[in-house]
Scaffold this active site. Structure first.
Site, PDB file in Angstrom:
ATOM      1  N   HIS A 131      -4.050   4.317   0.254  1.00 38.85           N
ATOM      2  CA  HIS A 131      -2.693   4.144   0.769  1.00 38.85           C
ATOM      3  C   HIS A 131      -1.889   5.355   0.300  1.00 38.85           C
ATOM      4  CE1 HIS A 131       1.352   2.354   1.031  1.00 38.85           C
ATOM      5  NE2 HIS A 131       0.829   1.416   1.794  1.00 38.85           N
ATOM      6  N   ASP A 208      -6.189   0.399  -7.702  1.00 37.30           N
ATOM      7  CA  ASP A 208      -5.086  -0.133  -6.907  1.00 37.30           C
ATOM      8  C   ASP A 208      -5.527  -1.496  -6.376  1.00 37.30           C
ATOM      9  OD1 ASP A 208      -3.333  -0.858  -4.932  1.00 37.30           O
ATOM     10  OD2 ASP A 208      -3.381   1.051  -3.858  1.00 37.30           O
ATOM     11  N   GLN A 211      -4.383  -5.083  -2.551  1.00 35.90           N
ATOM     12  CA  GLN A 211      -4.994  -5.929  -1.519  1.00 35.90           C
ATOM     13  C   GLN A 211      -6.065  -6.864  -2.079  1.00 35.90           C
ATOM     14  OE1 GLN A 211      -3.881  -6.134   1.476  1.00 35.90           O
ATOM     15  NE2 GLN A 211      -2.519  -4.355   1.438  1.00 35.90           N
ATOM     16  N   LYS A 234       2.638  -9.575  -2.312  1.00 37.25           N
ATOM     17  CA  LYS A 234       1.427  -9.819  -1.528  1.00 37.25           C
ATOM     18  C   LYS A 234       0.688 -11.051  -2.049  1.00 37.25           C
ATOM     19  CE  LYS A 234       0.602  -4.933  -0.531  1.00 37.25           C
ATOM     20  NZ  LYS A 234       1.301  -4.601   0.713  1.00 37.25           N
ATOM     21  N   CYS A 372       0.230   3.459   6.587  1.00 38.67           N
ATOM     22  CA  CYS A 372       0.460   4.322   5.417  1.00 38.67           C
ATOM     23  C   CYS A 372      -0.838   4.931   4.905  1.00 38.67           C
ATOM     24  CB  CYS A 372       1.169   3.579   4.291  1.00 38.67           C
ATOM     25  SG  CYS A 372       2.797   3.002   4.733  1.00 38.67           S
TER      26      CYS A 372
END
Lengths: 414, 142
Positions: A131, A208, A211, A234, A372
């Site tokens: 991202h 990261d 997600q 999220k 993104c």
């Protein structure tokens, strides 16, 4: 609160949906089909109530006052730090730093870690599927320090080329920063292997987890990652709240990110000494209401059970892949063997924007565009994709509505 | 005497009044987007590119007898259809008329959302760029 307790063992989607007031609204006269969960998830009533309750009855600044309200607010906020610690199985609660979100967490690490650890002609290793928020902060520090940004390439299915990764790890590599799950492709990356290989060469790793955190069990001790970052919004919590997990030793070794209140021990005009972890990295009044509501979101996930969520989402994703495959001219972007509930696709020559506009008219919310991840779209030589991303409150019937909607899109643009 | 911006807007509003549901309206825009040759390929350069987050738009302007002729294109058909409407209204007009128009017909035909900055389809920047061209020409003519 007790209403969700019954979902514990088997996920009853009809019951779960009742916890999310927004799911009963209409969009353009049609029942909302919300398939943009990878961008942000919806909020259960308990999270909404917690925000309301905080401002109605508990509001005060934290870590400062001796008065009752401040004490109560501080306790409520700090309890969440412990909840986050337990949720990701960190060693100590002061290894949990509250931030504004994943982007803020990565900027913190890039800036603070980069300050003393990245120098001229050093390298930062990221992947082709990152991202922008796990590209640009590293680019900025690399530019400042005259260091190089190196990129792990991917294959046509959207999987990391691990041979290339191993070759790219060198003495010059100062940190590896990769995504756990791709927001554009749904690929689940072999983070265990990445972390182990980097550690063999003494290189720290940032994962990261934006997600991944709500889709799979994350155990930072088992992963042995040095930094793990994610956002509350999220995971059915509020926006503006995020987490940076870092190993104590590393967090102690790197300088503060921003200056201000709460992050100091003593201040004189000549010299300021900094507070201890976690406060060293938490300058200024944080999003207290958001933090407390985030705790309630974690409670909600725990009540449903992350394994139940994962099992349900995997089943729904497999169903969606099978059904979408019947749509003429569909081309999946991202065909990783290990994948999460994110499906990116194109329909023949129909532009993703055009498809998105027509689906929206039918009440179906998907994401269109480059998500993104412009370098990733360039890699596939496409302007963007249509992305449907599922959560545990989505149903097979909704997937069928998407499939019907896509047939309609094809008819309109043929 | 060519039609004024106002007259052209009224014609478009009337054309759209035949469609009472969104689908008919969008089918009409899609047809417009498919059928209109909008720009000479040689002008589809990076210099003339307006990069929206969602779709890309190319805009080219030239001057003929004190009026501006716009040509444009997009990679998305719906965006292209709306460009067709904007060009029909704004091309071959004087700088003053272009600067002063508020393009309220877009709202009247129920397509306002496409000119919303949050859409990031390049259309807002395109309209801004059209007005800037008009302003630049006007300054030059003074």
């Amino acid at each position: 609160m007790t209403a969700v307790a019954q979902h514990k063992t088997i996920l009853d989607v009809e019951k779960v949906r009742k916890d999310f007031p927004i799911l009963s609204r209409k969009v353009n006269g049609k029942p909302l089909v919300y398939f943009d969960n990878a961008a942000s998830s919806q909020k259960p009533q308990s999270v909404i109530d917690a925000t309301n309750k905080y401002y109605s009855f508990e509001n005060a600044n934290i870590h400062r006052g001796v008065h009752t309200l401040s004490q109560e607010a501080t306790s409520a906020y700090e309890v969440v730090r412990e909840k986050v610690r337990a949720f990701i199985n960190a060693d100590k609660s002061h290894e949990i730093i509250f931030t504004k979100g994943t982007t803020d967490s990565i900027n913190l690490v890039a800036s603070s870690f980069g300050k003393n650890n990245i120098g001229e002609s050093d390298e930062v290793l990221i992947s082709a599927m990152e991202h922008h928020s796990n590209i640009v902060p590293w680019q900025m520090i690399c530019e400042e320090k005259k260091a190089k940004l190196k990129v792990i390439p991917i294959n046509d299915d959207g999987e990391l080329l691990m041979d290339e990764f191993h070759k790219l790890l060198s003495k010059k590599t100062k940190i590896v920063a990769v995504t756990h799950i791709s927001n554009s492709l749904g690929t689940i990356n072999p983070v265990n292997e990445i972390i182990a290989a980097a550690h063999e060469k003494g290189i720290p790793v940032l994962i990261d987890g934006a997600q991944a955190i709500h889709h799979t069990t994350v155990d930072v001790k088992e992963l042995d990652c040095d930094f793990y970052v994610f956002s509350a919004h999220k995971m059915y919590g509020p926006t503006g709240v995020g987490v940076l997990y870092g190993k104590e030793e590393l967090l102690n070794a790197i300088p503060p990110y921003q200056g201000g209140g709460d992050m100091i021990k003593t201040v004189t005009f000549e010299k300021t000494t900094y507070n201890e972890l976690p406060h060293k990295f938490e300058a200024g009044t944080p999003n207290i209401a958001g933090g407390i509501a985030f705790g309630v979101a974690i409670d909600y996930i725990n009540l449903l059970g992350i394994e139940n969520i994962a099992a349900y989402e995997n089943e729904l994703t497999n169903y969606a892949l099978t059904q979408l495959n019947t749509v003429p001219g569909i081309q999946f972007i991202g065909k990783a063997k290990e994948r999460a509930s994110v499906i990116s696709f194109l329909l023949d020559n129909i532009h993703p924007y055009d498809a998105g506009v027509i689906l929206d008219k039918m009440g179906i919310a998907v994401r269109t565009g480059h998500h993104c991840t412009q370098p990733l779209m360039d890699r596939f030589r496409i302007p963007g994709t249509v992305r449907a991303s599922f959560s545990f409150y989505n149903t097979k019937e909704e997937v069928d509505l998407l499939v019907n909607g896509l047939h309609k899109v094809i008819e309109m643009f043929k | 005497m060519a039609a004024s911006i106002k007259e052209l807007e009224e014609t478009i509003v009337e054309e759209f009044s035949y469609y009472d549901d969104w689908m008919g309206k969008y089918e009409f825009i899609i047809e417009l987007g498919k059928s209109l040759p909008l720009i000479n390929e040689k002008y589809k350069t990076d210099k003339n590119l307006i990069r929206g987050c969602q779709s890309r738009v190319w805009l080219y302007a030239q001057i003929e007898g004190g009026k501006i002729i716009f040509t444009a294109d997009s990679d998305a058909i719906i965006t292209k259809g709306i460009i067709g409407l904007l060009i029909r209204v704004l091309s071959h007009q004087t700088p003053d008329d272009i600067i002063n128009t508020d393009l309220s017909f877009i709202d009247q035909i129920g397509l306002k959302e496409h000119l919303s900055p949050t859409r990031s389809n390049g259309l807002v920047s395109m309209v801004k760029q059209m007005k800037l061209y008009a302003l630049a020409l006007k300054t030059k003519m003074l």
